[in-house]
Design a protein around this motif. Structure first.
Motif, PDB file in Angstrom:
ATOM      1  N   ILE B 496      54.777  13.043  84.987  1.00 49.74           N
ATOM      2  CA  ILE B 496      53.535  12.194  86.697  1.00 49.74           C
ATOM      3  C   ILE B 496      52.812  12.675  85.881  1.00 49.74           C
ATOM      4  CG2 ILE B 496      54.135  10.587  88.503  1.00 49.74           C
ATOM      5  CD1 ILE B 496      57.459  11.451  88.055  1.00 49.74           C
ATOM      6  N   PRO B 497      51.023  12.213  86.222  1.00 48.07           N
ATOM      7  CA  PRO B 497      50.663  12.910  86.312  1.00 48.07           C
ATOM      8  C   PRO B 497      50.220  13.410  87.689  1.00 48.07           C
ATOM      9  CG  PRO B 497      50.051  10.994  84.398  1.00 48.07           C
ATOM     10  CD  PRO B 497      51.105  10.845  85.698  1.00 48.07           C
ATOM     11  N   ALA B 498      49.581  14.352  88.058  1.00 51.11           N
ATOM     12  CA  ALA B 498      49.360  14.641  89.435  1.00 51.11           C
ATOM     13  C   ALA B 498      48.062  13.981  90.136  1.00 51.11           C
ATOM     14  CB  ALA B 498      48.712  16.508  89.334  1.00 51.11           C
ATOM     15  N   GLN B 499      48.487  13.479  91.163  1.00 56.57           N
ATOM     16  CA  GLN B 499      47.012  12.774  91.721  1.00 56.57           C
ATOM     17  C   GLN B 499      46.631  13.673  92.774  1.00 56.57           C
ATOM     18  OE1 GLN B 499      46.238  10.183  90.850  1.00 56.57           O
ATOM     19  NE2 GLN B 499      47.862   9.916  88.903  1.00 56.57           N
ATOM     20  N   GLY B 500      46.614  14.832  93.643  1.00 53.71           N
ATOM     21  CA  GLY B 500      46.583  14.935  94.573  1.00 53.71           C
ATOM     22  C   GLY B 500      47.445  16.541  95.167  1.00 53.71           C
ATOM     23  N   LEU B 501      46.401  17.837  95.822  1.00 54.62           N
ATOM     24  CA  LEU B 501      47.389  18.839  95.939  1.00 54.62           C
ATOM     25  C   LEU B 501      48.672  18.082  97.071  1.00 54.62           C
ATOM     26  CD1 LEU B 501      47.725  21.719  96.302  1.00 54.62           C
ATOM     27  CD2 LEU B 501      46.338  21.856  98.177  1.00 54.62           C
ATOM     28  N   LEU B 502      49.013  17.070  97.502  1.00 54.98           N
ATOM     29  CA  LEU B 502      50.001  16.831  98.841  1.00 54.98           C
ATOM     30  C   LEU B 502      50.929  16.099  97.287  1.00 54.98           C
ATOM     31  CD1 LEU B 502      47.982  16.400 101.713  1.00 54.98           C
ATOM     32  CD2 LEU B 502      49.792  17.286 100.890  1.00 54.98           C
ATOM     33  N   GLY B 503      50.119  15.297  96.910  1.00 59.47           N
ATOM     34  CA  GLY B 503      51.201  14.578  96.032  1.00 59.47           C
ATOM     35  C   GLY B 503      51.601  12.815  96.578  1.00 59.47           C
ATOM     36  N   ARG B 504      52.789  12.506  95.993  1.00 59.81           N
ATOM     37  CA  ARG B 504      52.341  10.659  96.257  1.00 59.81           C
ATOM     38  C   ARG B 504      52.288  10.702  97.533  1.00 59.81           C
ATOM     39  NH1 ARG B 504      54.370  11.964  91.659  1.00 59.81           N
ATOM     40  NH2 ARG B 504      56.653  12.116  92.864  1.00 59.81           N
ATOM     41  N   ARG B 505      52.209   9.432  97.984  1.00 58.69           N
ATOM     42  CA  ARG B 505      52.063   8.846  99.070  1.00 58.69           C
ATOM     43  C   ARG B 505      53.615   8.772  99.843  1.00 58.69           C
ATOM     44  NH1 ARG B 505      49.001   5.060 102.922  1.00 58.69           N
ATOM     45  NH2 ARG B 505      47.652   5.911 101.974  1.00 58.69           N
ATOM     46  N   ASP B 506      54.673   8.332  98.831  1.00 59.00           N
ATOM     47  CA  ASP B 506      56.008   8.859  99.549  1.00 59.00           C
ATOM     48  C   ASP B 506      56.932  10.413  99.657  1.00 59.00           C
ATOM     49  OD1 ASP B 506      55.734   8.889  96.620  1.00 59.00           O
ATOM     50  OD2 ASP B 506      57.676   7.725  96.848  1.00 59.00           O
ATOM     51  N   ASP B 507      55.955  11.201  99.200  1.00 56.18           N
ATOM     52  CA  ASP B 507      55.599  12.792  98.764  1.00 56.18           C
ATOM     53  C   ASP B 507      56.957  12.759 101.224  1.00 56.18           C
ATOM     54  OD1 ASP B 507      56.991  12.690  96.654  1.00 56.18           O
ATOM     55  OD2 ASP B 507      55.160  14.364  96.131  1.00 56.18           O
ATOM     56  N   LEU B 508      56.983  13.832 101.294  1.00 53.23           N
ATOM     57  CA  LEU B 508      57.433  14.389 102.114  1.00 53.23           C
ATOM     58  C   LEU B 508      55.803  14.920 103.064  1.00 53.23           C
ATOM     59  CD1 LEU B 508      61.018  15.632 102.485  1.00 53.23           C
ATOM     60  CD2 LEU B 508      59.782  13.879 103.929  1.00 53.23           C
ATOM     61  N   CYS B 509      55.373  16.108 101.429  1.00 57.32           N
ATOM     62  CA  CYS B 509      54.208  17.044 102.214  1.00 57.32           C
ATOM     63  C   CYS B 509      52.998  15.808 102.375  1.00 57.32           C
ATOM     64  CB  CYS B 509      54.124  17.540 100.969  1.00 57.32           C
ATOM     65  SG  CYS B 509      54.584  18.616 100.464  1.00 57.32           S
ATOM     66  N   ALA B 510      52.981  14.754 101.717  1.00 57.91           N
ATOM     67  CA  ALA B 510      51.915  13.832 101.716  1.00 57.91           C
ATOM     68  C   ALA B 510      52.067  13.027 103.278  1.00 57.91           C
ATOM     69  CB  ALA B 510      51.907  12.743 101.079  1.00 57.91           C
ATOM     70  N   GLN B 511      52.798  12.233 103.775  1.00 55.29           N
ATOM     71  CA  GLN B 511      53.382  11.466 105.074  1.00 55.29           C
ATOM     72  C   GLN B 511      53.625  12.690 106.017  1.00 55.29           C
ATOM     73  OE1 GLN B 511      57.935  10.769 104.779  1.00 55.29           O
ATOM     74  NE2 GLN B 511      57.469   9.093 103.273  1.00 55.29           N
ATOM     75  N   HIS B 512      53.620  13.863 105.910  1.00 55.28           N
ATOM     76  CA  HIS B 512      53.335  14.888 106.921  1.00 55.28           C
ATOM     77  C   HIS B 512      52.841  15.657 107.385  1.00 55.28           C
ATOM     78  CE1 HIS B 512      56.914  12.530 108.222  1.00 55.28           C
ATOM     79  NE2 HIS B 512      58.250  13.875 107.732  1.00 55.28           N
ATOM     80  N   PHE B 513      51.699  15.576 106.522  1.00 52.93           N
ATOM     81  CA  PHE B 513      50.201  16.259 105.969  1.00 52.93           C
ATOM     82  C   PHE B 513      49.067  15.735 105.921  1.00 52.93           C
ATOM     83  CE2 PHE B 513      54.702  19.216 106.015  1.00 52.93           C
ATOM     84  CZ  PHE B 513      53.968  20.809 106.713  1.00 52.93           C
ATOM     85  N   THR B 514      48.584  16.874 106.333  1.00 55.96           N
ATOM     86  CA  THR B 514      46.728  16.398 105.429  1.00 55.96           C
ATOM     87  C   THR B 514      45.959  17.488 105.714  1.00 55.96           C
ATOM     88  OG1 THR B 514      46.003  16.401 108.115  1.00 55.96           O
ATOM     89  CG2 THR B 514      46.820  13.978 107.256  1.00 55.96           C
ATOM     90  N   LEU B 515      44.946  16.963 104.647  1.00 61.06           N
ATOM     91  CA  LEU B 515      44.552  18.787 103.896  1.00 61.06           C
ATOM     92  C   LEU B 515      43.446  19.124 105.366  1.00 61.06           C
ATOM     93  CD1 LEU B 515      43.677  18.253 100.434  1.00 61.06           C
ATOM     94  CD2 LEU B 515      45.959  19.018 101.634  1.00 61.06           C
ATOM     95  N   SER B 516      43.271  17.483 106.445  1.00 61.53           N
ATOM     96  CA  SER B 516      41.811  18.024 107.101  1.00 61.53           C
ATOM     97  C   SER B 516      42.233  18.927 107.878  1.00 61.53           C
ATOM     98  CB  SER B 516      40.931  16.924 106.676  1.00 61.53           C
ATOM     99  OG  SER B 516      41.735  15.913 107.794  1.00 61.53           O
TER     100      SER B 516
END
Lengths: 854, 516
Positions: B496-516
């Motif tokens: 599955i191609p990487a989209q960004g550092l936090l991964g896909r939207r339903d990844d926990l990282c993307a749910q709970h963290f922002t890069l900014s």
């Protein structure tokens, strides 16, 4: 020399009388020369090899051989000049005499040829075949041709055969019958044969004449045909023309026809696939990938699969698809949901149907590189292509890259315009850094992209290594960006895509680079633990590396060369590093998220995680009454940081809104106001609770679930009792608790798998095959072989010693005879001298007497 | 004394003074000059003076020019009417005495060189005094040792203010000698008793110094080789206490018991316990006397208890100590932190020993196995790799406990019958339970742990797995091993191609963290 001769001598002595080599069988050996080795007992099955020997003969032969070789050497011992035969291949035993002759002849011809002037082109050497000049043969071509007729070559008439091989009996009989009819006089054999010969000659002559006639006729027909050919030229049938036309002037039509013939023929094309088929194919491919992944996840490697040379998962990408979908969705494929979700599928397939129809899944490497390229190209055109290629069912959320294109389109275009189009691949990290640093994110991305394009492995040989290095440099660059102040997370976010593409191209080197950075991080931590007994929570760069490792490699494998160490690294983060500040808590929670994302698919159990979450929740609990739970290593029940997350300000609690935690802030914390800090604390708590909830869902099916969650449950109940929390958090806590309660409590006692009973040991005797009696048995095959070799060596050694001894004796004999000869010669000469002197004396005396007499 | 520039000059001047004193008794007053330099501030000068003193009094001791016997006070002798020679000897002995005192003070000098030099000089005096005793032997063959002087040395070493570990490591080489060791033990127990007597708070540095000195005393195992004396005697008599190992052991025991009866700081307690089984217990005359200390330490709890276990084990095992509720206490030692402490390897080594008996009741072993399995739910992978084979070994040794992993036709239960809060293993109902924890650990993220936990799925093989190589395993070692391990195939990649550092939207990282 002794050896070779001895072998020969032994061979000769083997029962057969000497001199049998040449095929001349000696009629009867002289009984006085035969020595019989009498056997004391007859042993059945023993082969006797040395029962009869002929010592005299073999000695004579040995002597002869020595005189030929050893004596010769001895006599020539002080001579320095030697006779060498320089004829080509004279001493080469591998050449047969014919070959030798051929070579010599070739050499001779070559010499002859070389002598001639190189400018003389006309003078050609004469070619021969079996000694006959080829030119001559060509001259008599027709005759030879007619002689060796194709039709009756090898076919012998029955009569001929009978006459030649049948012994003539049958023939004679037949003839006699005929003769009986005509006249009684029987023909003699000689007459018969003569008749036969005459008859066959006549037949031959007739055939020849016939053929000449036919030839003549053909030629005539040809000439006639040529005359009318011009008339027929237009209306001739195609099939006729090609085979029959001899050498007509090539006209335009023919040229055209031929050209067309040589051109590639249009092959029957595959029928364009229907939308359903395309969707089905896609689904098939996904299922294959998923099955592969599942196999690795369960860690079941059966032998057949292990023996396969290449892993499919790396190669599967070669069919030009860019897949972008969620794993969980894919799992749901199997549940039969795919029919529901397949709706938009055909639309997605539409755009690429042309390409797909041809290549299908068997597209080669070229296409892979193409697809990689087009994917890496983030320009607007590729964007649309990407959209097409994606066979996603659900509406995918816009990717960060995509989001960026909307806003930064203009900037992008500008950057595109001013940046050079080609970049050399950087040879060192500093080079890459100088290329990238100081540029905005868009340009950095473009630079990396262009480097990648300019150095595509298909363009030049060394490019592969260059790009492999580029991966390592990019990784290092990312680490540095993450460690910067403020961390360049935006750029990293974009570069991840590039890293992914590079990784797809070079899995081996990429994995070793990632391993290298992980090892670095672990070393650092280990060193700190060694010296101070504990480690500070590592910086954002380590977390970014771990995240990248999870993005590049499948985290669901049972064992993976990169992911398994990364998991250990995460475990170390959660168990060895005490949380000293609020940013540490944020980083710790991020590590937890990473961990859970890693195991989301295989649903693996992480003992460290409930522990860590317990510690964080404990930090948020204002009153410590540790009932039903104990804190372990990185956390302490009492201490400086035991109340890191406690919020006591009512107002802050009231104004708090749930937000995502900021990684940038965790990387380089700047001072926060008290309110902000309190808000962050509450957000941390919320995230922590969400993670607990996730854990509950993840591990609900484990049999020991309630034992795992017991401390958390106790602590959460305590939390619930505390009313000074925002409503949202209280709600969350409550829902987590109810979730915990709702998990099933069924416990089935453990039962071992039934194993096959081991068969009783039976006392059957061990059977050993006896190969030959009287030989030493036993031991393995190697041992036997070794013994045999040792024995052989000893025998040969003894033989060699014996031969050398005999050589010495022979030489001594020769020397003795030489000395004797010399002595005899000398004696003879002395005698001669005495003789002559005596004669002289006698003559002188006679003369004197004469004088006296006179 | 005329001052010359530089240490070189000082050295020469001192040399001349020493020569003068040694040459004639008339120049004896020059000793005061030398002793004055001993009081100097300059480190170099002090060193020179110490060397000069060493030379001077060494020569005097060898010549016998110091007074022998009970030393009368200086004024009395000076006033008295004895012979000049006796006066000289008494006077000189007083100077020697003051020199030794000063040297003892110098042991606390800030500079290490000075300390070291003072120590070696004092030890030289000890040797010379031993050979030429300054007291009259009471009877023929009386054993004489300069106890007074040596005691001052030991007292200097056991400083209250300063950490003397470096100096003590220097001193350790003298401890090779049997007589020095014997007298050190005596002097040390005296000093410890004196310092702690009537003083409520003893500084930590003293304890550290004392521990360093005490722990560097190591007795020989056999009696035969008690003949390497620092002070050479012509014929060591059998009557002397120094030559008997038994006496050494007594002194050793007195020293340690005297030391350990005090309330030691916790860290020191750990240190003592670490060396207890190896270098203290075997040398005691009556090891059972150590029981007080050990039980006290065992009751402290935590890591200290773990460490006390080792000593207790030796006492129980070799000296027939009866310790009630030993296993119950051991059972209570098993708490979640046991996997995270530094002495994990030692603890599990001992636990393995304790539980190796096949005569233990099944309920006990089952309770231990269940408890360990429960604790394993929070353990890091390196500990799991050790504790899982440990549990399996327990089950192998005690076939009666196999019901924990194999209970065919057992009833389905609602809750675990095992009671984790129960202190008494007999009441914990572990035998009615099953090791569901191991079943959970079969889902562990690390493949090796998962494999180790899956062992219980099959009938256990008979030979026990040795846990010795696993005891010291660290996470870092596992990490390195995983890195080095070569997979049979190429590296599998994420499809599955990487989209960004936090991964896909339903990844926990993307749910709970922002890069900014």
């Amino acid at each position: 020399m002794g050896k070779a001769r001895s072998a020969g001598a032994r061979g000769k002595a083997l029962g057969a009388p000497a001199g049998a080599r040449g095929g001349r069988a000696r009629p009867k050996p002289n009984p006085f020369e035969v020595k019989v080795n009498r056997q004391k007992f007859q042993v059945l099955g023993r082969k006797t090899r040395h029962d009869v020997g002929m010592p005299g003969v073999s000695r004579a032969r040995a002597l002869q051989k020595r005189t030929q070789t050893l004596l010769k050497e001895y006599k020539e011992r002080d001579k320095s000049n030697v006779f060498t035969d320089k004829r080509l291949g004279e001493y080469d035993s591998s050449l047969s005499p014919e070959e030798k002759m051929m070579k010599r002849f070739a050499l001779e011809q070559q010499r002859q040829h070389e002598k001639k002037s190189i400018y003389n082109l006309n003078e050609d050497e004469e070619l021969t075949h079996y000694g006959q000049s080829l030119a001559d043969i060509e001259k008599h071509n027709a005759i030879v041709d007619s002689d060796s007729d194709t039709e009756d070559r090898g076919v012998l008439s029955a009569e001929l055969t009978a006459a030649h091989f049948g012994g003539g009996g049958g023939l004679l009989h037949k003839r006699s019958q005929q003769q009986g009819q005509e006249g009684d006089r029987p023909k003699s054999r000689k007459e018969l044969i003569e008749e036969l010969i005459a008859k066959s000659k006549q037949e031959k002559r007739e055939r020849q004449a016939q053929r000449e006639d036919a030839l003549e006729l053909t030629e005539k027909l040809d000439q006639d045909w040529k005359e009318i050919q011009t008339l027929l030229a237009l209306r001739r049938a195609k099939s006729e023309s090609r085979s029959e036309k001899e050498k007509p002037r090539p006209d335009a039509y023919d040229v055209m026809v031929r050209e067309l013939g040589f051109e590639m023929k249009a092959q029957p094309s595959n029928r364009l696939k229907t939308e359903e088929e395309l969707a089905k194919e896609e689904q098939e491919r996904l299922r294959r990938l998923e099955a592969e992944r599942l196999r690795r996840m369960l860690g079941k490697e059966d032998e057949a699969q292990r023996r396969r040379p290449a892993h499919a998962s790396a190669d599967d990408l070669s069919d030009g698809f860019v897949l972008d979908r969620d794993d969980r969705r894919m799992l749901s494929y199997k549940d039969g949901k795919m029919n529901v979700e397949d709706g938009p599928g055909p639309e997605a397939g539409d755009g690429e149907s042309g390409e797909d129809g041809d290549g299908g899944s068997s597209a080669g490497d070229l296409e892979e590189s193409d697809s990689a390229d087009s994917h890496s190209d983030l320009g607007s055109d590729s964007e649309s292509e990407e959209g097409h290629e994606r066979p996603t069912e659900e509406q995918r959320p816009p990717t960060p890259a995509k989001r960026s294109t909307g806003g930064g389109q203009a900037a992008r275009e500008a950057a595109r315009a001013e940046l050079p189009y080609t970049f050399a691949a950087p040879e060192s990290y500093e080079e890459l850094k100088s290329l990238l640093s100081g540029k905005p994110a868009e340009e950095q991305l473009l630079v990396v992209e262009r480097i990648q394009k300019c150095n595509h492995p298909s363009l030049a040989v060394g490019n592969k290594a260059k790009l492999e290095k580029l991966f390592g440099f990019l990784l290092e660059y990312i680490g540095e960006l993450a460690a910067e102040d403020p961390p360049g997370l935006g750029v990293i976010d974009r570069l991840v895509v590039q890293l992914y593409n590079l990784c797809q191209m070079f899995p081996e080197s990429a994995s070793s680079s990632v391993k290298f950075v992980l090892r670095d991080a672990m070393h650092e931590m280990e060193r700190m633990v060694e010296t101070t007994g504990r480690a500070a929570f590592p910086g954002l760069d380590v977390l970014v590396y771990l995240r990248v490792a999870g993005l590049l490699f499948p985290t669901s494998d049972f064992w993976h060369p990169v992911v398994t160490p990364a998991l250990l690294c995460l475990s170390q983060l959660l168990t060895k590093c005490p949380l000293l500040s609020l940013p540490d808590v944020v980083k710790g929670l991020f590590a937890c998220c990473l961990f859970l994302d890693y195991v989301a698919l295989p649903q693996r159990f992480i003992p460290e995680l409930p522990n860590f979450l317990l510690g964080i929740l404990c930090m948020a609990a204002p009153r410590k009454q540790s009932q039903g739970y104990t804190l372990v290593h990185p956390f302490r029940a009492l201490g400086k940081n035991a109340e890191l997350l406690v919020v006591s300000d009512e107002e802050d609690v009231a104004t708090w809104q749930r937000r995502s935690l900021s990684l940038r802030w965790a990387g380089r914390p700047r001072a926060q106001t008290k309110t902000e800090a309190n808000h962050t604390r509450l957000s941390c708590l919320a995230v922590c609770l969400a993670l607990v909830k996730r854990c509950v869902l993840l591990y609900g099916s484990l049999p020991a679930f309630h034992d795992i969650m017991r401390p958390l449950k106790a602590l959460l109940a305590q939390h619930l009792a505390d009313c000074g929390r925002p409503l949202e958090i209280q709600e969350l806590t409550r829902s987590v608790l109810t979730d915990m309660e709702n998990q099933p409590r069924r416990r089935r006692p453990l039962v071992c798998e039934r194993s096959k009973p081991v068969p009783l040991r039976l006392f059957t005797p061990r059977l050993v095959r006896v190969l030959e009696f009287g030989r030493k048995q036993g031991g393995s095959k190697e041992e036997q072989e070794r013994r045999r070799l040792i024995h052989k060596h000893r025998r040969e050694f003894k033989g060699a010693v014996r031969e050398i001894r005999k050589d010495n004796q022979f030489l001594a004999r020769m020397q003795l005879s030489e000395i004797r000869e010399r002595d005899a010669e000398r004696k003879r000469k002395v005698k001669q001298l005495f003789n002559s002197l005596a004669t002289q004396e006698g003559e002188w005396k006679a003369l004197k007497r004469k004088k006296f007499q006179n | 004394m005329e001052r010359e520039a530089g240490p070189e000059g000082a050295r020469r001047a001192l040399g001349r003074l020493v020569e003068a004193v040694l040459a004639s008794r008339g120049e004896a007053n020059a000793v005061f000059d030398i002793l004055a330099v001993l009081q100097s501030e300059d480190q170099e000068e002090i060193q020179e003076a110490v060397r000069a003193c060493s030379r001077l009094f060494g020569a005097l001791l060898a010549r016998g020019e110091l007074f022998v016997g009970q030393l009368p006070s200086e004024e009395m002798v000076m006033a008295g009417s004895q012979g000049a020679a006796r006066k000289y000897k008494v006077w000189m002995r007083h100077r020697y005495h003051s020199c030794c005192n000063r040297l003892g003070e110098l042991l606390a000098h800030p500079s290490f060189q000075v300390k070291e030099l003072a120590l070696s000089t004092l030890m030289k005096f000890v040797q010379l005094e031993g050979v030429h005793p300054l007291e009259k032997p009471k009877w023929e063959g009386n054993y004489l040792f300069p106890r007074q002087l040596f005691k001052s040395v030991v007292e200097g070493l056991l400083s209250l203010e300063e950490d003397h570990s470096l100096l003590l490591s220097q001193f350790r080489e003298y401890l090779e000698h049997d007589d020095i060791r014997y007298h050190t033990m005596q002097a040390a127990s005296d000093t410890v008793a004196r310092v702690t007597d009537g003083r409520p708070e003893v500084p930590l540095t003293f304890w550290n110094n004392a521990f360093t000195l005490l722990s560097s005393v190591s007795l020989p195992r056999q009696e035969s080789n008690l003949s390497s004396f620092y002070i050479k005697h012509e014929g060591p008599s059998d009557k002397w206490k120094v030559v008997h190992l038994k006496e050494h052991r007594k002194a050793f025991q007195v020293m340690w018991l005297g030391f350990l009866k005090h309330q030691l700081p916790l860290r020191l307690c750990k240190k003592v316990l670490v060396i207890m089984h190896d270098s203290i217990l075997p040398h005691l005359a009556q090891p059972t006397l150590m029981i007080d200390f050990l039980t006290r330490a065992y009751d402290i709890g935590g890591a200290v208890s773990l460490l006390a276990l080792n000593g207790l084990f030796i006492l129980i095992h070799k000296h027939n100590l009866e310790y009630p509720d030993f296993y119950r206490k051991l059972y209570s030692l098993l708490n979640p932190s046991v996997f995270h402490v530094k002495y994990r390897a030692r603890f599990f080594h001992l636990a393995d020993l304790f539980l190796s008996s096949s005569h233990l009741p099944a309920y006990l072993v089952a309770a231990f196995a269940k408890r360990l399995a429960r604790l394993a739910l929070t353990a890091p992978p390196e500990a799991l790799l050790m504790v899982l084979p440990f549990i399996c070994n327990l089950l192998r040794r005690h076939p009666a406990c196999r019901v924990l992993v194999h209970r065919p036709r057992g009833p389905e239960l609602d809750a675990d019958p095992y009671d984790p809060e129960e202190e008494d293993p007999a009441q914990s109902r572990a035998l009615e339970s099953s090791l569901w924890e191991l079943q959970a650990l079969q889902q562990h993220y690390h493949p090796e742990v998962s494999k180790a936990a899956s062992v219980i799925n099959q009938a256990l093989s008979m030979p026990e797995a040795s846990i010795a190589p696993l005891l010291e395993l660290t996470a870092f070692e596992i990490f390195e091993r995983d890195l080095k391990k070569k997979g049979p195939e190429s590296v599998p990649l994420e499809f599955i191609p990487a989209q960004g550092l936090l991964g896909r939207r339903d990844d926990l990282c993307a749910q709970h963290f922002t890069l900014s």
